[in-house]
Design a protein around this motif. Sequence first.
Motif, PDB file in Angstrom:
ATOM      1  N   PRO A   1       2.878   7.543  11.834  1.00  0.00           N
ATOM      2  CA  PRO A   1       1.730   8.150  11.161  1.00  0.00           C
ATOM      3  C   PRO A   1       2.021   8.563   9.724  1.00  0.00           C
ATOM      4  O   PRO A   1       1.120   8.608   8.889  1.00  0.00           O
ATOM      5  N   GLY A   2       3.291   8.866   9.423  1.00  0.00           N
ATOM      6  CA  GLY A   2       3.639   9.262   8.056  1.00  0.00           C
ATOM      7  C   GLY A   2       3.348   8.172   7.051  1.00  0.00           C
ATOM      8  O   GLY A   2       2.973   8.451   5.909  1.00  0.00           O
TER       9      GLY A   2
ATOM     10  N   LEU B   1      -4.837   0.538   8.143  1.00  0.00           N
ATOM     11  CA  LEU B   1      -3.916   1.631   8.461  1.00  0.00           C
ATOM     12  C   LEU B   1      -3.149   1.396   9.755  1.00  0.00           C
ATOM     13  O   LEU B   1      -1.989   1.790   9.875  1.00  0.00           O
ATOM     14  N   GLY B   2      -3.780   0.755  10.734  1.00  0.00           N
ATOM     15  CA  GLY B   2      -3.105   0.505  12.002  1.00  0.00           C
ATOM     16  C   GLY B   2      -1.862  -0.333  11.835  1.00  0.00           C
ATOM     17  O   GLY B   2      -0.848  -0.106  12.508  1.00  0.00           O
ATOM     18  N   GLY B   3      -1.921  -1.310  10.934  1.00  0.00           N
ATOM     19  CA  GLY B   3      -0.760  -2.146  10.667  1.00  0.00           C
ATOM     20  C   GLY B   3       0.302  -1.411   9.878  1.00  0.00           C
ATOM     21  O   GLY B   3       1.507  -1.566  10.124  1.00  0.00           O
ATOM     22  N   ILE B   4      -0.132  -0.587   8.917  1.00  0.00           N
ATOM     23  CA  ILE B   4       0.820   0.192   8.122  1.00  0.00           C
ATOM     24  C   ILE B   4       1.611   1.158   9.006  1.00  0.00           C
ATOM     25  O   ILE B   4       2.806   1.359   8.820  1.00  0.00           O
ATOM     26  N   GLY B   5       0.934   1.746   9.978  1.00  0.00           N
ATOM     27  CA  GLY B   5       1.583   2.724  10.845  1.00  0.00           C
ATOM     28  C   GLY B   5       2.096   2.148  12.154  1.00  0.00           C
ATOM     29  O   GLY B   5       2.400   2.911  13.074  1.00  0.00           O
TER      30      GLY B   5
ATOM     31  N   ALA C   1       0.813  -1.221   0.000  1.00  0.00           N
ATOM     32  CA  ALA C   1       0.000   0.000   0.000  1.00  0.00           C
ATOM     33  C   ALA C   1       0.841   1.264   0.000  1.00  0.00           C
ATOM     34  O   ALA C   1       0.343   2.349  -0.313  1.00  0.00           O
ATOM     35  N   LEU C   2       2.120   1.162   0.343  1.00  0.00           N
ATOM     36  CA  LEU C   2       3.001   2.321   0.330  1.00  0.00           C
ATOM     37  C   LEU C   2       3.644   2.557  -1.036  1.00  0.00           C
ATOM     38  O   LEU C   2       4.369   3.532  -1.227  1.00  0.00           O
ATOM     39  N   ASP C   3       3.372   1.660  -1.971  1.00  0.00           N
ATOM     40  CA  ASP C   3       3.950   1.781  -3.314  1.00  0.00           C
ATOM     41  C   ASP C   3       2.984   1.151  -4.315  1.00  0.00           C
ATOM     42  O   ASP C   3       3.248   0.093  -4.876  1.00  0.00           O
TER      43      ASP C   3
END
Length: 210
Positions: A97-98, A88-92, A70-72
Amino acid sequence: ALGFWRKHSSLKWQGIKVLEIGGRYGGLSLWLAEQGADVLCTDKEKIELPQHIIPENEISGKIRYERLDALDIPFDKDFDIILFKSVLGGIGRNNQPGKQRKAIGEMYKALKPGGELFFAENLTASPIHGFFRKKFVRWGSEWRYVTIQEMLDDLSPFSEIKFTTAGFLGAFGRTEGMRKFLGYFDRAGDRIVPSAWRYIIIGVAKKSLR
């Protein structure tokens, strides 16, 4: 979430292109494929589909499964709808938070003008939620739960955002049956419990036609 998304979407779903983020086996992908959408179901980890999913699913031909970060996101203005649930909780995780902001930016980029982002994400909720998450949820101390304001700030590139919050007691259920039972009380109490104490934010964010 499904009812809210359907109510606030302005798109006709037959034949549209959809991307699910963090879908694993793709429950949300199956739901939209049933409405006639062509869906790409993705997850950061390699997707190993259980054998029973494809043969018993008559709409499996409308869904493709791929690995995606999801970041690329390697798409630009390709999808009519992008959707995710509890991603989002797992991504951050570990207070980044960035990365959450970047993931939403990548989704924005991948949406066509006029496209829509469907989201259902876990909120920080009340202090008692925070205590029990750290004590009883294996990843509770790593997961970065968002606030309502953080979510709105990260969605600021979108031209229109409609959202609601839900749930208080349901989070404490240890089984699916218990969560459903507690959910009945949640629906009755949503008018009493402050929005900031609820543990799910559900919404539709629309990208400008320009």
